[in-house]
Design an enzyme around this catalytic site. Structure first.
Site, short mmCIF file in Angstrom:
data_model
loop_
_atom_site.label_atom_id
_atom_site.label_comp_id
_atom_site.label_asym_id
_atom_site.label_seq_id
_atom_site.Cartn_x
_atom_site.Cartn_y
_atom_site.Cartn_z
N ASP A 60 -103.82 6.83 -23.62
CA ASP A 60 -102.63 6.57 -24.43
C ASP A 60 -102.21 5.11 -24.44
O ASP A 60 -101.38 4.71 -25.27
CB ASP A 60 -101.46 7.44 -23.95
CG ASP A 60 -101.56 8.87 -24.45
OD1 ASP A 60 -102.35 9.13 -25.37
OD2 ASP A 60 -100.85 9.73 -23.91
N ARG A 79 -106.41 19.58 -35.97
CA ARG A 79 -106.73 19.19 -34.59
C ARG A 79 -107.29 20.42 -33.87
O ARG A 79 -106.64 21.47 -33.80
CB ARG A 79 -105.49 18.65 -33.87
CG ARG A 79 -104.98 17.36 -34.46
CD ARG A 79 -103.72 16.86 -33.77
NE ARG A 79 -103.99 16.39 -32.40
CZ ARG A 79 -103.07 15.86 -31.61
NH1 ARG A 79 -101.81 15.76 -32.04
NH2 ARG A 79 -103.37 15.47 -30.39
#
EC number: 2.5.1.19
Length: 410
Positions: free
Chosen positions: A292, A99
């Site tokens: 999210d 990431r």
């Protein structure tokens, strides 16, 4: 651990659930507590992310391993960079090491930080040698994870000359930036956010404070989905929530009206009730400020046979997994007609849902939890179901309380 999920027959959904503190608020406050020990925090998140962050902050070991905790990686990178004379190796899971973190590291280096890549350029693990950072201006792309920006904001008051952050281009996930700003104000730090410029003043200490963390709205999303997928008259009470929330995901109250769900705010709680049938109109939402909840909304739409066009999802590509591709894969297995791009998701209305499909979770807590409410429609199997502990340790117990039985299978 793999779980077979199915609806408990003849059980009316009418429960009360206590959800632990917001992971987003808790993790910000844990960093601020390190800078201002006068702060006492109540109702902390019981998530793995928050536990990893607490352990890293309290440990005297040279190596800090934060597993899958992306927030902890970003916030600790900035925090350790300011701790004079301290050397830390900050590492995580294999996925964490893929990431990107270069944007944040470059911004911190511009301020004078000493951060080196241990393995691959632009990615963790990192070797961080804490220094006194004296520069007080930095620029960072606004169209990136807001956690990079919040990481800089959280350390800003500890810098001798404060910090001015210039956000370049279009700014995404603004609610999370405003959450950080509000928490800084709450602990007495002078800070402003105007016309893409964030200014934060230096501050050495604050007054003694007790801060209660609001419960996590992202966690509430799964109960919104569950009520939306249930029969009219079903309801659930969730605590502890407030109407004037700092969390952008509180927009769920508005979005889920499309699915016939009403939200009643009471003192420190909300009650969700399925009052009418869902709208058959296509749901169109720009979720750039609240990515999210995208997985939850997509699964709700699929379960109800509602088409949706979701946009503003570019940050989902660099989460625990590529969430857009993961949604495409798993919803297709269930019978969905779905297309995704690098920042959008388009779902057609589908009447039929395939039963007893194995849902892969990709080391992503939100994949497991977003698909769980679908068990009200058909039996499903959630693979590696323990991944939910990243943000919500009691999730499966709470699902059992509310009418979805989860049985471990080999």
């Amino acid at each position: 651990m793999n779980l077979q999920l199915h609806k408990v027959e003849n059980q009316k959904i009418d429960s009360e659930i206590i959800i632990s503190g917001s992971k987003s608020e808790s993790n910000r406050l844990l960093i601020l507590q390190q800078l201002f020990p006068e702060i006492t925090i109540h109702n902390l998140s019981d998530s793995d992310d928050s536990h990893h962050l607490q352990e890293a902050l309290s440990s005297e070991e040279k190596v800090a391993d934060i597993g899958h905790a992306g927030t902890a990686m970003r916030f600790l990178t900035a925090f350790f960079a300011t701790q004079e004379g301290e050397v830390k190796i900050l590492q995580g899971s294999d996925r964490m090491h893929n990431r990107p973190i270069e944007i944040l590291v470059n911004a911190l280096r511009d301020l004078g930080a000493d951060i080196q890549y241990v393995e691959k350029e632009g990615y963790p693990p990192l070797k961080i040698t804490g220094k006194r950072l004296l520069k007080n201006k930095v620029s960072i792309n606004g169209n990136v994870s807001s956690q990079y920006i919040s990481a800089l904001m959280l350390i800003a008051s500890s810098l001798k000359n404060g910090l001015e952050i210039q956000l370049e281009g279009k700014v995404t996930s603004v609610p999370y930036i405003k959450m950080t700003l509000a928490l800084l104000h709450q602990v007495g730090v002078e800070a402003s956010f105007e016309e893409n410029i964030i200014k934060i003043q230096s501050k050495e200490n604050t007054t003694t404070q007790d801060i209660v963390v609001e419960s996590d709205w992202s966690s509430a999303s799964y109960f919104y989905s569950l009520i939306a997928l249930s029969e009219i008259g079903s309801s659930v009470k969730l605590s502890a929530y407030k109407k004037d929330s700092l969390q952008g995901d509180s927009c769920l109250a508005r979005i889920y009206q499309h699915f016939g769900v009403t939200t009643i705010f009471e003192e420190n709680s909300v009650t969700l009730t399925k009052e009418k049938e869902h709208s058959k109109a296509i749901l169109k939402e720009d979720l750039k400020s609240t990515p999210d909840i995208a997985q939850t909304i997509a699964v709700t739409c699929f379960g109800l046979g509602v088409a949706c066009d979701l946009s503003g999802l570019h940050t989902l590509k660099i989460k625990e997994t590529d969430r857009l591709e993961a949604l495409h894969e798993e919803l297709t297995k269930l019978g969905a007609e779905i297309n995704v791009t690098n920042e959008t998701l388009h779902l057609k209305n589908t009447e039929r849902i395939h039963k007893n499909i194995n849902i892969s979770t990709y080391n992503d807590h939100r994949m497991a939890m977003a698909f769980a409410p679908l068990a009200l429609k058909v039996p499903i199997i959630i693979l590696d179901a323990e991944v939910v502990t990243k943000s919500y340790r009691n999730f499966w117990n709470d699902m059992n309380k509310i009418g979805i039985e989860a049985v471990e299978i080999k």
